[in-house]
Motif scaffolding. Structure first.
Motif: not given
Length: 372
Positions: A142-148, A348-361
């Protein structure tokens, strides 16, 4: 990136720092080319121009250099009386003193804004902590980027929670900023974690969040106009599919083999808090999740960011290039491209999240089912 109290105003490029020297040079050139003219207005502007972009010693130095140049130019002219010399010299001194005072006032304001941002960031981290690197069978970043130019706390949020048999996640954007937005964010997060753990279907989770927003809307400053766009997702432990509900939010992107595809909803749905305007049962869309794909979720602060020409940012091109496969690396590349597009300024603020399936899932899921 940190800024001390003598740092130039946020968002300024380098060229304003060259402006005082450029004006001084122009004054010298004009005076040499047009001896009968007066360049005093240009000289008087130099310390004033230095105040917003230089430190206090730099501002004073600009005034001293201007004073020396002005005296030299004045003595080269035979038609300038001693009284005129004195008036011009004393005027530059007075303007330098005023510029130094202005410099200190602006430095104090910058420090207060910096302190306010640090407090806002601390509160933001407390309300919205980063999720763990692994949740169930998924790798998470996850990442959060606040407005300037904002010191207020935004209403962007993300959450992820492992349940028996699946992983549920949410990204949302509450209208407004400040304490009202913080209260709503805190309530939404609490309601999501509770509902995700105890309500079996995704539509039931949405119903619970809608009830909360209806109740919270009566208390907050925006009243009945309080709402939140959101995406809720359920990923079964086998990782084969994505079940998604989109409530007026930017469509997530599925990044797979050099291509970023938006997961558009099959039908539009009203944001949370506006369900009483006529929302029917929300549709749950199903998408295939390839084993090596990355799902990228974000708030509208990303796609509504503009460059200097007013063009909106499009994350698809950068995510359609060869990139590292980790969720964190994907988000870092996305933010780096966003900074390039906006030259470091977000409205404006920007919130981001990324997910992926783990190889051992698959192995983990198989072992869990065997034990069960």
């Amino acid at each position: 990136m940190t800024h001390d109290e003598d740092t130039p105003l946020v968002g300024w490029s380098r060229w304003p720092r060259l402006l005082p020297a450029a004006v001084l040079l122009v004054a010298v050139v004009v005076d040499l080319l047009i001896p009968s003219g007066s360049v005093f207005p240009l000289l008087a502007a130099v310390p004033v121009l230095a105040a917003p972009v230089y430190s206090l010693p730099g501002t004073i130095a600009a005034g001293v250099v201007t004073e020396a140049v002005g005296m030299a130019l004045g003595y080269m002219k035979e038609n300038v009386t001693s009284s005129e010399h004195f008036v011009r010299s004393s005027s530059v001194v007075v303007l330098t003193v005023l510029a130094a005072i202005l410099n200190r006032v602006m430095a104090k304001d910058r420090k207060q804004l910096k302190d306010a941002r640090e407090v806002a960031e601390a509160v933001q981290r407390a309300v919205l902590p980063a999720p763990p690197a692994r949740v169930g069978p998924l790798a998470v970043a996850s990442r959060y980027r606040a407005a300037a130019e904002e010191a207020a706390i935004g209403g962007d949020l993300y959450a992820i929670h492992a349940t028996p048999g699946s992983v549920r996640m949410m990204i949302a954007d509450v209208r407004g900023k400040g304490l009202g937005a913080v209260r709503t964010v805190n309530r939404l997060l609490g309601a999501f974690y509770e509902a995700a753990a105890h309500i079996p279907d995704l539509t039931g989770v949405v119903d619970r969040l809608e009830e909360l927003m209806q109740w919270a809307g009566a208390e907050e400053e925006y009243g009945p106009e309080s709402f939140a766009t959101a995406v809720l997702i359920d990923v079964p432990d086998d990782g084969s599919a994505i079940y998604m509900i989109n409530l007026g939010h930017p469509a997530p992107l599925l990044v797979h083999r050099g291509r970023a595809s938006p997961l558009e909803p099959s039908a539009p749905s009203l944001p949370l808090g506006l369900g009483d305007l006529g929302r029917t049962r929300v549709p749950v869309d199903r998408y295939t999740l390839p084993h090596d794909a990355i799902l990228v979720l974000f708030t509208d602060g990303l796609v509504e960011a503009r460059d200097r020409h007013g063009a909106f940012y499009d994350p698809v091109p950068v995510l359609s290039r060869p990139l590292s496969t980790g969720p964190g690396a994907i988000l870092d590349a996305l933010l780096a491209d966003l900074i390039r597009h906006t030259e470091g300024r977000l409205d404006d603020d920007a919130a981001l999240m990324a997910v992926t399936r783990l190889p051992d899932a698959s192995d983990d899921t198989h072992r869990t089912r065997c034990r069960t």
